[in-house]
Design a protein around this motif. Structure first.
Motif, PDB file in Angstrom:
ATOM      1  N   ILE A  22      -3.047 -28.427 -28.398  1.00 42.84           N
ATOM      2  CA  ILE A  22      -3.835 -27.464 -28.990  1.00 42.84           C
ATOM      3  C   ILE A  22      -4.340 -26.353 -28.103  1.00 42.84           C
ATOM      4  N   VAL A  23      -4.253 -24.966 -28.426  1.00 44.82           N
ATOM      5  CA  VAL A  23      -4.571 -24.155 -27.501  1.00 44.82           C
ATOM      6  C   VAL A  23      -5.690 -23.270 -28.042  1.00 44.82           C
ATOM      7  N   ASP A  24      -6.714 -23.347 -27.501  1.00 50.00           N
ATOM      8  CA  ASP A  24      -7.697 -22.391 -27.221  1.00 50.00           C
ATOM      9  C   ASP A  24      -8.602 -22.334 -28.742  1.00 50.00           C
ATOM     10  N   ILE A  25      -8.767 -23.480 -29.304  1.00 45.92           N
ATOM     11  CA  ILE A  25      -9.783 -23.656 -30.612  1.00 45.92           C
ATOM     12  C   ILE A  25     -10.964 -23.435 -30.270  1.00 45.92           C
ATOM     13  N   GLN A  26     -11.566 -22.451 -29.657  1.00 47.43           N
ATOM     14  CA  GLN A  26     -12.948 -22.578 -29.129  1.00 47.43           C
ATOM     15  C   GLN A  26     -13.707 -21.634 -30.285  1.00 47.43           C
ATOM     16  N   GLY A  42     -19.082 -15.833 -33.087  1.00 48.21           N
ATOM     17  CA  GLY A  42     -18.488 -15.998 -31.711  1.00 48.21           C
ATOM     18  C   GLY A  42     -18.364 -14.405 -31.133  1.00 48.21           C
ATOM     19  N   ALA A  43     -18.129 -14.393 -30.100  1.00 44.89           N
ATOM     20  CA  ALA A  43     -17.886 -13.082 -29.374  1.00 44.89           C
ATOM     21  C   ALA A  43     -16.595 -12.532 -29.881  1.00 44.89           C
ATOM     22  N   PHE A  44     -15.435 -13.094 -30.302  1.00 41.34           N
ATOM     23  CA  PHE A  44     -14.265 -12.395 -30.794  1.00 41.34           C
ATOM     24  C   PHE A  44     -13.554 -13.316 -31.889  1.00 41.34           C
ATOM     25  N   PRO A  45     -14.398 -12.907 -33.218  1.00 39.47           N
ATOM     26  CA  PRO A  45     -13.799 -13.727 -34.059  1.00 39.47           C
ATOM     27  C   PRO A  45     -12.507 -13.210 -34.717  1.00 39.47           C
ATOM     28  N   LEU A  46     -11.640 -14.329 -35.043  1.00 40.81           N
ATOM     29  CA  LEU A  46     -10.294 -13.705 -35.575  1.00 40.81           C
ATOM     30  C   LEU A  46     -10.427 -13.746 -37.012  1.00 40.81           C
ATOM     31  N   VAL A  47      -9.254 -13.653 -37.537  1.00 40.50           N
ATOM     32  CA  VAL A  47      -9.225 -13.686 -39.119  1.00 40.50           C
ATOM     33  C   VAL A  47      -8.863 -14.853 -39.596  1.00 40.50           C
ATOM     34  N   GLU A  48      -9.853 -15.500 -40.467  1.00 40.83           N
ATOM     35  CA  GLU A  48      -9.529 -16.860 -41.005  1.00 40.83           C
ATOM     36  C   GLU A  48      -9.218 -18.028 -40.153  1.00 40.83           C
ATOM     37  N   PRO A  49     -10.308 -17.859 -39.093  1.00 44.14           N
ATOM     38  CA  PRO A  49      -9.898 -19.092 -38.033  1.00 44.14           C
ATOM     39  C   PRO A  49     -10.319 -20.461 -38.427  1.00 44.14           C
ATOM     40  N   GLU A  50     -11.353 -20.344 -39.657  1.00 48.68           N
ATOM     41  CA  GLU A  50     -11.727 -21.624 -40.179  1.00 48.68           C
ATOM     42  C   GLU A  50     -10.518 -22.527 -40.773  1.00 48.68           C
ATOM     43  N   ALA A  51      -9.437 -21.900 -41.625  1.00 41.78           N
ATOM     44  CA  ALA A  51      -8.689 -22.350 -42.115  1.00 41.78           C
ATOM     45  C   ALA A  51      -7.512 -22.703 -41.204  1.00 41.78           C
ATOM     46  N   ALA A  52      -7.473 -22.130 -40.126  1.00 42.58           N
ATOM     47  CA  ALA A  52      -6.435 -22.514 -39.078  1.00 42.58           C
ATOM     48  C   ALA A  52      -7.052 -23.743 -38.300  1.00 42.58           C
ATOM     49  N   ALA A  53      -8.257 -23.867 -38.201  1.00 41.59           N
ATOM     50  CA  ALA A  53      -8.749 -24.974 -37.463  1.00 41.59           C
ATOM     51  C   ALA A  53      -8.924 -26.352 -38.211  1.00 41.59           C
ATOM     52  N   VAL A  80     -11.472 -30.135 -33.769  1.00 40.41           N
ATOM     53  CA  VAL A  80     -10.324 -30.454 -32.706  1.00 40.41           C
ATOM     54  C   VAL A  80     -10.921 -30.889 -31.506  1.00 40.41           C
ATOM     55  N   GLU A  81     -12.336 -31.321 -31.532  1.00 40.41           N
ATOM     56  CA  GLU A  81     -12.808 -31.888 -30.563  1.00 40.41           C
ATOM     57  C   GLU A  81     -12.166 -32.899 -29.776  1.00 40.41           C
ATOM     58  N   PRO A  82     -11.903 -32.981 -28.501  1.00 40.87           N
ATOM     59  CA  PRO A  82     -11.258 -34.117 -27.695  1.00 40.87           C
ATOM     60  C   PRO A  82     -11.968 -35.357 -27.962  1.00 40.87           C
ATOM     61  N   ARG A  83     -11.234 -36.382 -27.731  1.00 42.71           N
ATOM     62  CA  ARG A  83     -11.574 -37.893 -27.927  1.00 42.71           C
ATOM     63  C   ARG A  83     -11.555 -38.363 -26.419  1.00 42.71           C
ATOM     64  N   ASP A  84     -11.909 -39.465 -25.970  1.00 44.29           N
ATOM     65  CA  ASP A  84     -11.781 -40.231 -24.884  1.00 44.29           C
ATOM     66  C   ASP A  84     -10.377 -40.408 -24.613  1.00 44.29           C
ATOM     67  N   GLY A  85      -9.616 -40.336 -23.247  1.00 48.89           N
ATOM     68  CA  GLY A  85      -8.250 -40.409 -23.298  1.00 48.89           C
ATOM     69  C   GLY A  85      -7.351 -39.347 -23.427  1.00 48.89           C
ATOM     70  N   GLU A  86      -7.885 -38.403 -24.155  1.00 48.66           N
ATOM     71  CA  GLU A  86      -7.067 -37.296 -24.533  1.00 48.66           C
ATOM     72  C   GLU A  86      -7.230 -36.298 -23.343  1.00 48.66           C
ATOM     73  N   LEU A  87      -5.985 -35.730 -22.854  1.00 51.13           N
ATOM     74  CA  LEU A  87      -5.888 -34.812 -21.708  1.00 51.13           C
ATOM     75  C   LEU A  87      -6.530 -33.374 -22.142  1.00 51.13           C
ATOM     76  N   VAL A  88      -7.397 -32.932 -21.328  1.00 50.48           N
ATOM     77  CA  VAL A  88      -7.900 -31.675 -21.357  1.00 50.48           C
ATOM     78  C   VAL A  88      -7.766 -30.851 -20.323  1.00 50.48           C
ATOM     79  N   VAL A  89      -7.131 -29.489 -20.482  1.00 50.95           N
ATOM     80  CA  VAL A  89      -6.731 -28.753 -19.675  1.00 50.95           C
ATOM     81  C   VAL A  89      -7.416 -27.435 -19.618  1.00 50.95           C
ATOM     82  N   GLU A  90      -8.030 -26.940 -18.449  1.00 48.18           N
ATOM     83  CA  GLU A  90      -8.494 -25.591 -18.402  1.00 48.18           C
ATOM     84  C   GLU A  90      -7.772 -24.670 -18.018  1.00 48.18           C
TER      85      GLU A  90
END
Length: 181
Positions: free
Chosen positions: A7-11, A18-29, A74-84
């Protein structure tokens, strides 16, 4: 074959307010959230990547801002890898490749934002590193872009990048098709 969800950058900066809204991000999320729940239910690995802009003049994903947060779908849960990460390619300057290799991952299912930047860059890099990639088109979103005085609608930007990835760097599918398989 071991498959993982990337999961890439669903922030929040990519959503209305937000500071840089995309087109239809809610449906994608929402589609990404459906894919995430399926991976969790099957016990397959999940990796959450988030972007922090560290350069001078950054306009979004700035340190200390609310826009850095993961979208609730898409919030992470315990045990799921998080990469900055700090650049569009999720593999550059991170331990992502090593973490995937340690887990025996060979196949990546990729969802996220932006289709035209981080999803594209990450998918191409993953393919070049030998991973088999599937991109879930409706679980990704893009912005409107301007080039040479012409505005390109976000839907068209998204379609162009999915078309460019499909077949050469990834198999591009819908969330419905992925979940039905």
């Amino acid at each position: 074959m071991t498959r993982a969800l990337l999961i890439v950058d669903i922030q929040l900066d990519y959503f209305p307010g937000g500071a840089f809204p995309l087109v239809e991000p809610e449906a994608a999320a929402a589609a990404a959230g459906d894919v995430l729940e399926a991976f969790r239910a099957s016990g397959e690995p999940v990796v959450h990547v988030f972007h922090v802009s560290t350069g001078d003049g950054a306009t979004f994903f700035r340190p200390g801002t609310a826009g850095l947060a993961f979208h609730p779908a898409v919030e992470p849960r315990d045990g799921e890898l998080v990469v900055e990460k700090h650049v569009p390619n999720s593999f550059v300057g991170t331990g992502l490749e090593a973490s995937l290799r340690e887990r025996g991952v060979t196949d990546l299912v990729i969802v996220g934002m932006m289709s035209s930047m981080c999803v594209d860059s990450t998918t191409r890099a993953a393919h070049e590193l030998g991973f088999t990639c599937t991109v879930v088109a409706d679980a990704c979103a893009a912005p409107d872009l301007v080039h040479g005085g012409t505005t390109v609608a976000g839907r068209d930007v998204h379609a162009a990048f999915m078309a460019a990835l499909d077949g050469s760097f990834a198999t591009v599918v819908t969330s419905e098709a992925l979940l039905a398989a």
